[in-house]
Enzyme design. Structure first.
Site, PDB file in Angstrom:
ATOM      1  N   TRP A  34       4.186  -8.550   5.329  1.00 26.10           N
ATOM      2  CA  TRP A  34       5.408  -7.905   4.846  1.00 26.10           C
ATOM      3  C   TRP A  34       6.388  -7.666   5.992  1.00 26.10           C
ATOM      4  CZ3 TRP A  34       8.715  -7.931   1.459  1.00 26.10           C
ATOM      5  CH2 TRP A  34       9.426  -6.845   0.964  1.00 26.10           C
ATOM      6  N   LYS A  93       4.013   1.462   0.421  1.00 25.21           N
ATOM      7  CA  LYS A  93       3.947   2.085  -0.898  1.00 25.21           C
ATOM      8  C   LYS A  93       2.647   2.873  -1.026  1.00 25.21           C
ATOM      9  CE  LYS A  93       6.547  -1.816  -2.760  1.00 25.21           C
ATOM     10  NZ  LYS A  93       6.519  -3.030  -3.617  1.00 25.21           N
ATOM     11  N   SER A 110       8.419  -7.042  -4.908  1.00 26.86           N
ATOM     12  CA  SER A 110       8.571  -8.027  -3.833  1.00 26.86           C
ATOM     13  C   SER A 110       7.215  -8.403  -3.263  1.00 26.86           C
ATOM     14  CB  SER A 110       9.450  -7.451  -2.710  1.00 26.86           C
ATOM     15  OG  SER A 110       9.001  -6.154  -2.345  1.00 26.86           O
ATOM     16  N   LYS A 131       2.378   2.818  -8.906  1.00 21.76           N
ATOM     17  CA  LYS A 131       2.129   1.536  -9.576  1.00 21.76           C
ATOM     18  C   LYS A 131       0.890   0.839  -9.020  1.00 21.76           C
ATOM     19  CE  LYS A 131       3.462  -1.266  -6.130  1.00 21.76           C
ATOM     20  NZ  LYS A 131       2.766  -2.456  -5.577  1.00 21.76           N
ATOM     21  N   ASP A 165       8.704  -2.865 -10.197  1.00 22.76           N
ATOM     22  CA  ASP A 165       7.523  -3.073  -9.366  1.00 22.76           C
ATOM     23  C   ASP A 165       6.249  -3.048 -10.204  1.00 22.76           C
ATOM     24  OD1 ASP A 165       6.336  -3.627  -6.982  1.00 22.76           O
ATOM     25  OD2 ASP A 165       6.765  -1.714  -6.035  1.00 22.76           O
ATOM     26  N   THR A 182       3.415  -6.131 -10.327  1.00 26.08           N
ATOM     27  CA  THR A 182       2.053  -5.977  -9.808  1.00 26.08           C
ATOM     28  C   THR A 182       0.989  -5.866 -10.896  1.00 26.08           C
ATOM     29  OG1 THR A 182       2.454  -3.601  -9.615  1.00 26.08           O
ATOM     30  CG2 THR A 182       2.762  -4.909  -7.648  1.00 26.08           C
ATOM     31  N   SER A 221      -0.823  -9.879  -6.441  1.00 28.70           N
ATOM     32  CA  SER A 221      -0.948  -8.450  -6.160  1.00 28.70           C
ATOM     33  C   SER A 221      -2.380  -8.138  -5.733  1.00 28.70           C
ATOM     34  CB  SER A 221      -0.599  -7.631  -7.409  1.00 28.70           C
ATOM     35  OG  SER A 221      -1.045  -6.293  -7.271  1.00 28.70           O
ATOM     36  N   ARG A 222      -2.533  -7.564  -4.544  1.00 29.53           N
ATOM     37  CA  ARG A 222      -3.865  -7.234  -4.054  1.00 29.53           C
ATOM     38  C   ARG A 222      -4.528  -6.161  -4.906  1.00 29.53           C
ATOM     39  NH1 ARG A 222      -1.871  -6.414   2.045  1.00 29.53           N
ATOM     40  NH2 ARG A 222      -0.205  -5.466   0.820  1.00 29.53           N
ATOM     41  N   LEU A 255      -6.227  -5.310   1.934  1.00 27.13           N
ATOM     42  CA  LEU A 255      -5.825  -3.922   1.719  1.00 27.13           C
ATOM     43  C   LEU A 255      -5.282  -3.734   0.308  1.00 27.13           C
ATOM     44  CD1 LEU A 255      -5.262  -1.065   2.831  1.00 27.13           C
ATOM     45  CD2 LEU A 255      -3.003  -1.909   3.498  1.00 27.13           C
TER      46      LEU A 255
END
Length: 328
Positions: A14, A106, A136, A189, A242, A246, A252-253, A275
């Site tokens: 990021w 976040k 994003s 989220k 968002d 996600t 999305s992790r 993570l």
């Protein structure tokens, strides 16, 4: 307020993506990385180990001395939420008076229940706290795919200046004075994305996924209202936007972690070495909700699964057998 020199703290995926974004916007960018191996890769290969295949713009300066970042007009802090305090504390040793410090993580600090901008206020009171959040993915932003986010600062002129400084043909920042709303949506989220992943991993179908996302958003709004966020912000990019992103893609992790849990993997391996901030946020989010008597059954179910108190099937059963009520 003119912002030309921007420092990015954190050379992960990021951080690298945002450094490239600022360079595309015509800014002078300094990218600082703490981890030695990744710093070396950034310097020698012009590539982050966490974003392989994406080269840094040649105009981006890679630094290992944090002192160099204090000479910038704005600083983006792009490290995991649970590491923000330590980085801000280091940064505060430099001269950061009246410099906008923008957290691009976040989450909520687990040990203190503090939001990211509150940590800036505690550790670097001379700085101007701000937050960047929205739908994003680092890989998309790094490749220059169209993306829109929100930048929040209590001083609307600062938020607007930051948005203008980062704006480019492919990256559109909106600005907001509702700091709490911007940072709260991104934190909550992550927990709901784990829940959405569990639904997918368990093969419960598209109808269940849609219901989960919708009722999850209702939880996000209730939580936001209790902490002073504006409903308009909750409905915007950093909230609903968002959440939509996600809760429906393996990129999305947190969603991927939930998918693994839904397929029966253990909590300690479900993130697959990546993570997933929602794991850290879930218990503190639930504590904060209970302190204000906010009803958040989906978040509570996720926290219970992550703590090992209930199985995935029991968590699903508990949600489906709740008393019938009006939709709020």
């Amino acid at each position: 307020m003119t912002i030309q020199r921007i420092a990015v703290l954190g050379g992960g995926a990021w951080g690298t993506a945002l450094a490239l974004t600022c360079a595309r916007a015509g800014r002078d960018v300094t990218l600082w990385e703490y981890e030695p191996a990744n710093a070396e890769s950034l310097e020698q290969n012009r590539e982050s180990r966490f974003l392989p295949g994406v080269r840094l713009n040649e105009t981006i300066k890679v630094a290992r001395d944090l002192e160099e970042t204090a000479r910038c007009d704005a600083i983006l802090v792009v490290v995991p939420a649970q590491a923000v305090r330590s980085v801000i504390a280091l940064l505060a040793k430099s001269r950061v008076e009246r410099i906008p410090v923008v957290v691009c993580a976040k989450g909520i600090e687990r040990s203190t229940r503090k939001f990211m901008t509150e940590i800036i206020g505690e550790c670097a009171p001379e700085a101007v706290p701000a937050i960047l959040s929205g739908p994003s993915f680092a890989a998309d932003v790094a490749r220059g795919l169209p993306t829109a986010v929100t930048i929040g600062a209590s001083d609307s002129a600062v938020a607007q200046a930051l948005a203008q400084a980062m704006n480019s043909d492919t990256f559109r920042p909106y600005h907001s004075a509702d700091v709490r709303g911007v940072e709260l949506g991104g934190a909550t989220k992550n927990v709901l994305a784990i829940a959405a992943g569990i639904v997918t991993g368990r093969g419960l179908g598209a109808s269940a996924s849609a219901a989960l996302t919708t009722r999850g958003f209702a939880e996000l709004v209730r939580f936001g209202r209790a902490f002073g966020a504006k409903i308009e912000t909750m409905m915007g990019l950093s909230g609903l936007g968002d959440l939509i992103l996600t809760c429906g893609t393996p990129q999305s992790r947190n969603f991927s972690c939930g998918v693994a849990l839904g397929k029966g993997e253990k909590v300690d391996t479900a993130a697959h070495g990546k993570l997933a901030e929602g794991i850290f946020t879930a218990p503190v989010l639930l504590e904060m909700a209970r302190a204000k008597s906010i009803d958040m059954p989906i978040s509570a179910a996720v926290a219970a699964v992550l703590s090992g108190k209930v199985s995935v099937d029991k968590a699903i059963e508990s949600l489906m057998t709740r008393p019938i009520k009006s939709e709020e």
